[in-house]
Structures are given as C-alpha cells and as structure tokens.
Design a protein around this motif. Structure first.
Motif, PDB file in Angstrom:
ATOM      1  N   LEU A  98       0.881  -1.160   0.074  1.00 59.05           N
ATOM      2  CA  LEU A  98       0.131   0.065  -0.085  1.00 59.05           C
ATOM      3  C   LEU A  98       1.060   1.208   0.103  1.00 59.05           C
ATOM      4  O   LEU A  98       0.505   2.122  -0.801  1.00 59.05           O
ATOM      5  N   LEU A  99       1.950   1.191   0.855  1.00 59.05           N
ATOM      6  CA  LEU A  99       2.780   2.503   0.901  1.00 59.05           C
ATOM      7  C   LEU A  99       3.526   2.865  -0.492  1.00 59.05           C
ATOM      8  O   LEU A  99       3.552   3.731  -1.103  1.00 59.05           O
ATOM      9  N   LEU A 100       4.161   1.730  -1.054  1.00 61.57           N
ATOM     10  CA  LEU A 100       4.428   1.580  -2.308  1.00 61.57           C
ATOM     11  C   LEU A 100       3.850   2.098  -3.248  1.00 61.57           C
ATOM     12  O   LEU A 100       4.397   2.698  -4.393  1.00 61.57           O
ATOM     13  N   ALA A 101       2.564   1.668  -3.440  1.00 59.15           N
ATOM     14  CA  ALA A 101       1.546   1.877  -4.366  1.00 59.15           C
ATOM     15  C   ALA A 101       1.357   3.876  -4.425  1.00 59.15           C
ATOM     16  O   ALA A 101       1.252   4.281  -5.481  1.00 59.15           O
ATOM     17  N   ILE A 102       1.201   4.083  -3.150  1.00 62.79           N
ATOM     18  CA  ILE A 102       0.987   5.528  -2.865  1.00 62.79           C
ATOM     19  C   ILE A 102       2.102   6.238  -3.613  1.00 62.79           C
ATOM     20  O   ILE A 102       2.162   7.380  -4.105  1.00 62.79           O
ATOM     21  N   ALA A 103       3.421   5.913  -2.821  1.00 59.69           N
ATOM     22  CA  ALA A 103       4.726   6.417  -3.408  1.00 59.69           C
ATOM     23  C   ALA A 103       4.777   6.506  -4.950  1.00 59.69           C
ATOM     24  O   ALA A 103       5.326   7.397  -5.832  1.00 59.69           O
ATOM     25  N   LEU A 104       4.396   5.494  -5.662  1.00 62.14           N
ATOM     26  CA  LEU A 104       4.658   5.152  -7.031  1.00 62.14           C
ATOM     27  C   LEU A 104       3.672   6.260  -7.923  1.00 62.14           C
ATOM     28  O   LEU A 104       4.235   6.698  -8.910  1.00 62.14           O
ATOM     29  N   ASN A 105       2.435   6.550  -7.352  1.00 57.76           N
ATOM     30  CA  ASN A 105       1.501   7.339  -8.065  1.00 57.76           C
ATOM     31  C   ASN A 105       1.438   8.530  -7.471  1.00 57.76           C
ATOM     32  O   ASN A 105       0.791   9.430  -8.126  1.00 57.76           O
ATOM     33  N   ALA A 106       2.344   8.891  -6.407  1.00 53.98           N
ATOM     34  CA  ALA A 106       2.342  10.351  -5.886  1.00 53.98           C
ATOM     35  C   ALA A 106       3.339  11.066  -6.697  1.00 53.98           C
ATOM     36  O   ALA A 106       2.939  12.643  -6.366  1.00 53.98           O
ATOM     37  N   TRP A 107       4.147  10.968  -7.386  1.00 51.68           N
ATOM     38  CA  TRP A 107       4.960  11.753  -8.054  1.00 51.68           C
ATOM     39  C   TRP A 107       5.343  11.324  -9.397  1.00 51.68           C
ATOM     40  O   TRP A 107       5.367   9.904  -9.706  1.00 51.68           O
ATOM     41  N   PRO A 108       5.548  12.103 -10.541  1.00 47.33           N
ATOM     42  CA  PRO A 108       5.803  11.532 -11.761  1.00 47.33           C
ATOM     43  C   PRO A 108       7.457  11.179 -11.907  1.00 47.33           C
ATOM     44  O   PRO A 108       8.220  12.060 -12.445  1.00 47.33           O
ATOM     45  N   TRP A 109       7.854   9.977 -11.512  1.00 43.32           N
ATOM     46  CA  TRP A 109       8.825   9.390 -11.591  1.00 43.32           C
ATOM     47  C   TRP A 109       9.683   9.123 -12.913  1.00 43.32           C
ATOM     48  O   TRP A 109       8.933   8.848 -13.827  1.00 43.32           O
ATOM     49  N   ALA A 110      11.092   9.468 -13.076  1.00 37.80           N
ATOM     50  CA  ALA A 110      11.765   9.379 -14.162  1.00 37.80           C
ATOM     51  C   ALA A 110      11.437   7.366 -14.346  1.00 37.80           C
ATOM     52  O   ALA A 110      11.256   6.620 -13.382  1.00 37.80           O
ATOM     53  N   ALA A 111      12.353   7.072 -15.597  1.00 44.07           N
ATOM     54  CA  ALA A 111      11.932   5.593 -15.618  1.00 44.07           C
ATOM     55  C   ALA A 111      12.681   4.739 -14.642  1.00 44.07           C
ATOM     56  O   ALA A 111      12.178   3.611 -14.288  1.00 44.07           O
ATOM     57  N   LEU A 112      13.772   5.036 -14.540  1.00 47.47           N
ATOM     58  CA  LEU A 112      14.853   4.130 -13.862  1.00 47.47           C
ATOM     59  C   LEU A 112      14.025   4.086 -12.024  1.00 47.47           C
ATOM     60  O   LEU A 112      14.032   3.011 -11.541  1.00 47.47           O
ATOM     61  N   ALA A 113      13.593   5.309 -11.521  1.00 45.04           N
ATOM     62  CA  ALA A 113      13.060   5.060 -10.336  1.00 45.04           C
ATOM     63  C   ALA A 113      11.938   4.638 -10.251  1.00 45.04           C
ATOM     64  O   ALA A 113      11.588   3.683  -9.420  1.00 45.04           O
ATOM     65  N   ARG A 114      11.127   4.818 -11.224  1.00 47.68           N
ATOM     66  CA  ARG A 114       9.705   4.107 -11.574  1.00 47.68           C
ATOM     67  C   ARG A 114       9.993   2.644 -11.560  1.00 47.68           C
ATOM     68  O   ARG A 114       9.122   1.769 -10.961  1.00 47.68           O
ATOM     69  N   ALA A 115      11.006   1.889 -12.193  1.00 49.94           N
ATOM     70  CA  ALA A 115      11.120   0.664 -12.258  1.00 49.94           C
ATOM     71  C   ALA A 115      11.434   0.261 -10.954  1.00 49.94           C
ATOM     72  O   ALA A 115      11.061  -0.928 -10.405  1.00 49.94           O
ATOM     73  N   GLU A 116      12.271   0.873 -10.136  1.00 46.35           N
ATOM     74  CA  GLU A 116      12.602   0.350  -8.677  1.00 46.35           C
ATOM     75  C   GLU A 116      11.549   0.363  -8.075  1.00 46.35           C
ATOM     76  O   GLU A 116      11.244  -0.578  -7.226  1.00 46.35           O
ATOM     77  N   LEU A 117      10.725   1.409  -7.925  1.00 47.66           N
ATOM     78  CA  LEU A 117       9.513   1.249  -6.897  1.00 47.66           C
ATOM     79  C   LEU A 117       8.380   0.200  -7.699  1.00 47.66           C
ATOM     80  O   LEU A 117       7.649  -0.589  -6.807  1.00 47.66           O
ATOM     81  N   GLY A 118       8.520   0.159  -9.035  1.00 50.57           N
ATOM     82  CA  GLY A 118       7.529  -0.811  -9.460  1.00 50.57           C
ATOM     83  C   GLY A 118       7.731  -2.206  -9.175  1.00 50.57           C
ATOM     84  O   GLY A 118       6.970  -3.091  -8.836  1.00 50.57           O
TER      85      GLY A 118
END
Length: 446
Positions: free
Chosen positions: A81-101
């Motif tokens: 749940l916390l990771l889903a909030i963090a992933l969608n709360a900010w327009p992350w770049a591709a590399l950061a988005r891959a880590e959170l994903g």
C-alpha cells in the motif's frame, strides 16, 4: 547487440542512458522503497498479533490458515500500500519508477501468495496467482503492460467466429483462481457467522449454511461470467442439455439434494440423532448434499442416500426425547427367594453409571418359564449413541456378583425322562424330557 524492437521500446519508456538527476531520483526512490518495506515490517510486528486475535475470535477455525499468517499478510500488504502511494504520488523517471514498481510487484505478489496459502489453496494456484500479480504490476509500472498483453493476444488461433488466444486463456485461469479463493473465503466466514448465531438450533444452522453456500456459488458464477464478458445467450443450448441430463441421468442426484434440504427443514433427522435404518444402527455424524453419514458402534461410517431416509421407515431414538428404555432379560430358579432376587436386580440397575435415576428402573416378572422364573429389568438411558449392549453387560455383571453373594441360582435347562413299562409301572428315570409318555420297547425290562 540489443534487438531494434527492444531498443525502441526502451527509448519510448525512457530507459536511455541515465543522467545525474536520474540517478539521484533513483536513489531517492530506493530509499523510499526501503522505508516502505521497513514500515510494513513494523506494522506486521505491531498490528499482526491483535488482528490475528480478532480474526480468530470472529472467524474461528473456519479459516484457520489465515490466523497464524496474519502478521505476514499485514507486513506485505502494508508495504504494498505504501509503495503504491509512493509510485503514483510523483511523476518519477523511468529508472526510479522501475525500482518502485519492482518493490511494489514483489510486495503485492507476496501478499497474494500468503493469502492464497492461508486459504489452503493448491500450491500451484497460489504461485500462479502471485506470478501473474508480479508480472502485471511490474509491467504496468515500467509501461510495458500493453506490450505483454498485445504479445499474448497475438498468440492464438481462430475457431469458427471466435479467437482463442493465450491472453484469453491466462485471463480465464487467473479469474477462476481469484473467484474460487473469494468463494472459499466467503463460505467460511459466512459459516462461522451462522455457527455463532443464537437464534438457530444445530439443524437450522446447517440448513442456512448449505443455502448460503449455494447462493455464494451462484453469485460467483454469474460475476465471473460478467467479468469475462461472456454472452449468457451462448448458454441456451448448454442449459437445455443440462435439463435433459437432470431429467434422465442426474435425477437421483437432484432427488438426494432436495431430500437433504427437506430433512434439514423438517428437522426429523439431525446431527447427533441415534437412528436405525435397515441393518444400520448408529448416530448421525453429518447430513451432506447426497447422503447422511451414520457412524456405528464399531466405528464404521455408513453413507445412506438422503432419498432412503425419506422413503423408508426410520427409527429415530432421539427425535423428540433422548431417553431410551433398555430391556434386560433375567431368569432365576423356581427355588429362589423371588422378592430378594427382584431387589437385587433393581440395585444392580441403579448402580450402573449410565442408567438414569429418573425415570427409575423397574423389574417385571414376565412369565413362568420351562425351567426359570422369567424377569425383565427395564432401565432408562439418555445417551443412546453410547450403545445399548454395554449397558446390558454392566448390569448383568453387577447382578451376577450379587446373586453369588446371596445364593440366588440362575438355572440352566434341565430335562427329566420318566420310563414306564407297558403295564404303567415306573422302572426308572434318566436325564431327558419331563414326560409321562410310555416309552416303547421296554416290555422286557427287568
């Protein structure tokens, strides 16, 4: 060399050569992922035990596998749940988005795996659902979900006017597993809720549980049909064939199902009742959809079809009253003290632990037998499921000791033959039938 198609997809997804800001953002995303996982671990430690205790109190042993897994479920679920909030709360770049994903997909897959194993689902189905969740969330996070679904959809074949693709097969399989798990959980939670209800007796609870189970299956079936987008008109031919099958081949099965529901509704036979059906004697263990389970005193379990209990004569020893009278025949010699013998019979019955004091046992003289005064001890018991023969054995063992102590004789068959000559003179006697009938062939006896 990277294939051109893969290179093009990586470029479209933003996975080019990372810049300094991309690396900083990736480090921040990694730190957030670690913090989310640590928060999930702390939530599992602090919230897991009280939630497990609440679950055990509310649901009990009907979903026993989830209670001791509640800590792991809270841990992975909170992190997801916390990771889903963090992933969608900010327009992350591709590399950061891959880590959170990746972190979100792992936590979600572990949550699904723990949940499915807690429901005692088969291991293969639990791992299949967890793998599907991991692949779907990770591919969605990095922007490759449409690529995966498009690839799976292209793998297939046309059958008539319909196309059967690998994507459709995977979708149906995952949907079936998810709906089966949901129905299993709903059935067990409802069963526990009904079991805790105070307004129903045991038979009514069993009936409501079965009806609720059928209702859950029907709801889940139609929900799955709607979720998969299947046209219900395509089931017209199937429903007609099903009707013919029920009319010809499954009439016994449907009859047993309806008979079982009727038995539960009129409460003529309940779990725990002691019944006699033909040669089967025992107590009712459970009433199933097809048959009633009857356990005998020998430990054998007889499955009697529900229709037989509706159409045959059934002795129910505990239908309206659990008290059962046991008849124990006893014979004493004609020379015995009858009053004393009857008193000893009554004492032996009263001393037996399973014989009720009220109604009190009684002793009757039933007949003047050929060689004994026939009596019958009438004793009452309230637990017929414990058997009748052991009560008779206990009373007779006690009575034998009392008869030995007071000199009461238990006779055995005796027969006397009186021999007379043809002139009617008595010439002797031997063991035989007591008779005055002349025996032929003794004219020359001395």
């Amino acid at each position: 060399m990277i294939p051109p198609a893969l290179a093009s997809w990586l470029a479209e997804s933003g996975f080019g050569a990372p810049t300094a800001p991309d690396l900083v953002e990736a480090a921040v995303a990694g730190g957030i992922a670690i913090l989310a996982l640590a928060a999930g671990w702390l939530a599992g430690r602090r919230l897991g035990p009280p939630i497990a205790a609440f679950w055990q109190a509310r649901v009990g042993n009907h979903v026993e596998g989830l209670a001791h897994r509640m800590g792991a479920l809270v841990r992975h679920g909170s992190a997801a749940l916390l990771l889903a909030i963090a992933l969608n709360a900010w327009p992350w770049a591709a590399l950061a988005r891959a880590e959170l994903g990746f972190a979100l997909a792992s936590a979600s897959a572990m949550t699904m795996l723990v949940f499915m194993r807690g429901l005692h689902m088969p291991r293969w189905s639990a791992w299949a659902a967890a793998t599907a969740v991991f692949a779907a969330i990770l591919s969605h996070a990095i922007g490759g979900f449409n690529v995966i679904t498009g690839t799976l959809d292209r793998i297939g074949m046309d059958v008539g006017t319909r196309r059967i693709s690998l994507l459709a097969v995977v979708t149906i399989l995952i949907t079936a597993i998810a709906l089966y798990a949901a129905a299993r959980l709903a059935n067990r939670v409802i069963a526990h809720s009904i079991a805790q209800a105070r307004g129903f007796d045991a038979t009514q609870k069993l009936l409501v549980q079965k009806l609720a189970s059928i209702a859950v299956i029907v709801v889940v079936f139609f929900f799955g049909i709607d979720l998969l987008g299947i046209d219900l008109t395509s089931f017209a031919v199937f429903s007609g064939a099903m009707g013919l099958a029920v009319g010809f081949g499954l009439q016994k099965t449907v009859g047993n199902l309806i008979a079982g529901i009727i038995l539960l509704m009129d409460r003529s036979i309940k779990p725990g009742d002691v019944i006699v059906v033909g040669d089967s004697f025992g107590w009712v263990n459970k009433i199933g959809v097809r048959a009633v389970s009857v356990i005998t005193r020998d430990g054998e379990e007889h499955l009697i079809p529900n229709e037989n209990l509706m159409t045959q004569e059934v002795e129910n020893w505990s239908f309206s009253d659990r008290n059962v009278r046991v008849r124990i025949p006893v014979g004493i010699a004609y020379e015995s003290d009858v009053k004393l013998a009857q008193k000893l019979m009554l004492e032996a019955a009263l001393e037996s632990p399973r014989v009720l004091q009220s109604p009190r046992p009684n002793v009757w003289m039933t007949s003047f037998g050929d060689y004994a005064l026939e009596h019958e001890i009438l004793a009452w018991i309230s637990d017929p499921e414990g058997g009748v023969g052991n009560v008779k054995s206990d009373v007779l063992n006690r009575l034998w000791v009392k008869f030995q102590e007071h000199g009461i004789e238990i006779p055995f068959p005796q027969q006397v033959l009186h021999f007379r000559s043809s002139k009617g003179d008595r010439i002797g006697s031997v063991a035989g039938v007591r008779s005055e009938t002349p025996v032929g062939g003794l004219e020359d006896a001395p």
